[in-house]
Motif scaffolding. Structure first.
Motif, short mmCIF file in Angstrom:
data_model
loop_
_atom_site.label_atom_id
_atom_site.label_comp_id
_atom_site.label_asym_id
_atom_site.label_seq_id
_atom_site.Cartn_x
_atom_site.Cartn_y
_atom_site.Cartn_z
N THR A 130 -85.09 2.04 33.38
CA THR A 130 -84.68 1.87 34.85
C THR A 130 -84.83 0.12 35.57
OG1 THR A 130 -87.03 0.88 34.89
CG2 THR A 130 -86.59 3.34 34.94
N PRO A 131 -84.18 0.23 36.77
CA PRO A 131 -84.57 -1.29 37.08
C PRO A 131 -85.32 -2.46 36.54
CG PRO A 131 -83.85 0.13 39.01
CD PRO A 131 -84.21 0.86 37.77
N ARG A 132 -87.03 -1.68 36.67
CA ARG A 132 -88.15 -2.39 36.57
C ARG A 132 -87.80 -2.84 34.70
NH1 ARG A 132 -91.60 -6.17 36.80
NH2 ARG A 132 -93.62 -6.16 35.71
N ASP A 133 -87.66 -1.71 33.80
CA ASP A 133 -87.07 -2.17 32.24
C ASP A 133 -85.59 -3.17 32.40
OD1 ASP A 133 -88.61 0.55 31.85
OD2 ASP A 133 -86.73 1.23 31.84
N ALA A 134 -85.09 -3.47 32.74
CA ALA A 134 -84.24 -4.20 33.01
C ALA A 134 -84.87 -5.95 33.23
CB ALA A 134 -83.14 -3.99 33.52
N GLU A 135 -85.49 -5.77 34.47
CA GLU A 135 -86.67 -7.09 35.24
C GLU A 135 -87.71 -7.44 33.80
OE1 GLU A 135 -88.28 -5.59 38.67
OE2 GLU A 135 -86.53 -5.41 39.26
N LEU A 136 -87.89 -6.53 32.99
CA LEU A 136 -88.61 -7.14 32.06
C LEU A 136 -87.85 -7.53 30.76
CD1 LEU A 136 -91.77 -4.06 32.00
CD2 LEU A 136 -91.89 -6.06 32.99
N SER A 137 -86.97 -6.86 30.99
CA SER A 137 -86.17 -7.44 29.70
C SER A 137 -85.30 -8.61 30.21
CB SER A 137 -84.80 -6.26 29.50
OG SER A 137 -84.11 -6.64 27.83
N HIS A 152 -79.22 5.70 24.81
CA HIS A 152 -78.20 7.03 24.57
C HIS A 152 -77.51 6.93 26.23
CE1 HIS A 152 -79.00 8.62 20.07
NE2 HIS A 152 -80.27 7.45 20.88
N VAL A 153 -77.78 6.41 27.20
CA VAL A 153 -76.86 6.83 28.21
C VAL A 153 -76.94 5.78 28.65
CG1 VAL A 153 -77.81 7.34 31.09
CG2 VAL A 153 -78.89 8.49 29.28
N PRO A 154 -75.32 5.50 28.86
CA PRO A 154 -75.10 4.15 29.94
C PRO A 154 -75.06 3.38 31.35
CG PRO A 154 -72.76 5.68 28.84
CD PRO A 154 -73.88 7.01 29.17
N ALA A 155 -75.49 2.59 31.59
CA ALA A 155 -76.35 1.82 32.53
C ALA A 155 -75.80 0.03 32.56
CB ALA A 155 -77.50 1.97 32.32
N LEU A 156 -75.84 -0.26 33.67
CA LEU A 156 -75.53 -1.40 34.25
C LEU A 156 -76.73 -1.42 35.30
CD1 LEU A 156 -73.29 -3.63 33.44
CD2 LEU A 156 -72.05 -2.92 34.68
N PHE A 157 -77.22 -3.19 34.98
CA PHE A 157 -78.38 -3.93 35.81
C PHE A 157 -77.32 -5.05 35.73
CE2 PHE A 157 -80.24 -0.30 33.36
CZ PHE A 157 -80.87 0.33 34.25
N SER A 158 -78.06 -4.82 37.27
CA SER A 158 -77.91 -7.04 38.15
C SER A 158 -79.00 -7.28 38.70
CB SER A 158 -76.50 -6.82 38.28
OG SER A 158 -76.59 -6.96 40.36
N LEU A 159 -78.82 -9.22 37.74
CA LEU A 159 -80.38 -9.35 38.67
C LEU A 159 -80.27 -10.06 39.74
CD1 LEU A 159 -83.17 -9.43 38.10
CD2 LEU A 159 -82.25 -11.60 36.99
N GLN A 160 -80.81 -9.57 40.59
CA GLN A 160 -80.62 -10.08 42.19
C GLN A 160 -81.34 -11.17 42.41
OE1 GLN A 160 -78.48 -8.27 44.35
NE2 GLN A 160 -78.27 -7.56 42.10
N THR A 164 -85.18 -8.68 41.90
CA THR A 164 -85.12 -7.60 40.94
C THR A 164 -83.73 -6.90 40.55
OG1 THR A 164 -84.58 -7.09 43.41
CG2 THR A 164 -87.12 -7.37 43.24
N CYS A 165 -84.06 -6.26 40.35
CA CYS A 165 -82.70 -5.36 39.78
C CYS A 165 -82.50 -4.29 40.70
CB CYS A 165 -83.35 -4.96 37.93
SG CYS A 165 -82.98 -6.01 36.87
N VAL A 166 -80.69 -3.93 40.37
CA VAL A 166 -79.84 -2.94 41.29
C VAL A 166 -79.44 -2.83 39.82
CG1 VAL A 166 -78.23 -2.47 42.79
CG2 VAL A 166 -79.72 -4.33 43.03
N GLY A 167 -79.11 -1.18 39.64
CA GLY A 167 -78.51 -0.58 38.72
C GLY A 167 -77.66 0.48 39.03
N PHE A 168 -76.58 0.75 37.88
CA PHE A 168 -75.80 2.18 38.20
C PHE A 168 -75.06 2.68 37.34
CE2 PHE A 168 -73.39 -1.97 38.64
CZ PHE A 168 -72.33 -1.33 37.56
N THR A 169 -74.38 3.33 37.47
CA THR A 169 -74.00 4.52 35.85
C THR A 169 -72.81 3.54 36.03
OG1 THR A 169 -75.00 5.65 35.93
CG2 THR A 169 -73.70 6.32 34.84
N PRO A 170 -71.55 2.73 35.21
CA PRO A 170 -70.48 2.63 35.16
C PRO A 170 -70.15 4.04 34.80
CG PRO A 170 -71.79 2.54 32.52
CD PRO A 170 -72.58 2.35 34.01
N VAL A 171 -68.58 4.16 35.39
CA VAL A 171 -67.76 4.96 35.19
C VAL A 171 -66.39 4.95 33.98
CG1 VAL A 171 -66.07 6.68 35.75
CG2 VAL A 171 -67.57 5.56 37.52
N ALA A 172 -66.80 5.94 32.93
CA ALA A 172 -65.24 5.40 32.08
C ALA A 172 -63.55 5.25 32.45
CB ALA A 172 -65.08 6.61 30.51
#
Length: 246
Positions: A130-137, A152-160, A164-172
């Motif tokens: 989740t974005p919160r998980d990414a913020e902690l990392s 096991h699930v692709p994801a990408l997060f950016s720090l604003q 705070t983080c915004v996340g989305f699912t990258p497309v192959a």
């Protein structure tokens, strides 16, 4: 420099070999394996030896929680995972065990941090889902780009700018520009046991020169991998889930 990012192989030889064949066509200068070479699947020896060869050729290889569990009895795993781990311990040789036990938890190279799970207490294997998980990392490292697996699930997060983080699912097949003025947290997905509803193996290529992340999916012979799991007497769910990417 183009870096192929592989993670969560989970003793799936068919997926690993298909992925490496795809990597060979991507003009990469380096390979990074972000942990969990073993566990779940029926080819821990072959997969460990393939990764050992990669490491000998200069690949970066990290330890995942299943790799750590080979040498530990006090692991917190569900029944299927534990059954596979007990079986895995019985087939690995001493050289394989030494290799897995000696792998580092993290690697820092410039503004890149490679880690199996989150950067916050990496040896406790936190999930970044989740974005919160990414913020902690992000809060545990000053790296501009953190690269991990584990979910096991692709994801990408950016720090604003507001932290705070915004996340989305990258497309192959669709490269994602990684703006240099932002920090990024990429969860690569799994080579050997995808869990996002797609059976194909997941990996990514990080192009440092272009500043982009290229997600890839690679079809492989998952019926053969599943048949090996069943033949080894491992829990059937570990076999059946490969066809559905769950």
């Amino acid at each position: 420099m183009r870096i192929a990012l592989l993670t969560d192989i989970h003793a799936n030889r068919e997926a690993l070999e298909a992925t490496l064949a795809h990597v060979a066509r991507q003009q990469v200068g380096r390979i990074a394996v972000l942990g969990d070479i073993v566990g779940y699947g029926a080819d821990p020896v072959a997969c460990t030896e393939i990764v050992m060869d990669l490491a000998a050729s200069g690949a970066l290889v990290l330890q995942g929680n299943h790799d750590e569990a080979v040498a530990r009895d006090d692991v917190d795993m569900n029944a299927d995972a534990l059954a596979a781990m007990v079986w895995t311990r019985g087939v690995l040789g001493e050289a394989h065990r030494r290799f897995l036990a000696g792998l580092p938890l993290t690697a820092r190279e410039g503004d890149l941090l490679f880690v199996h799970a989150g950067a916050r207490n990496p040896g406790q294997w936190p999930y970044v889902m989740t974005p919160r998980d990414a913020e902690l990392s992000f809060g545990a490292s000053d790296a501009r780009l953190i690269l991990c697996g584990h979910t096991h699930v692709p994801a990408l997060f950016s720090l604003q700018p507001n932290r705070t983080c915004v996340g989305f699912t990258p497309v192959a097949g669709t490269p994602v520009p990684l703006a240099a003025h932002r920090r990024w947290h990429a969860v690569i997905g799994s080579v050997g046991q995808p869990r996002d509803g797609i059976a194909a193996a997941a990996y990514a290529v990080l192009d440092l020169g272009q500043g982009v992340l290229e997600p890839h999916r690679v079809p492989y012979d998952h019926p053969a991998a599943a048949a090996k799991i069943r033949a080894a007497g491992l829990p059937d769910r570990l076999a059946s889930r490969l066809a559905h990417g769950r």
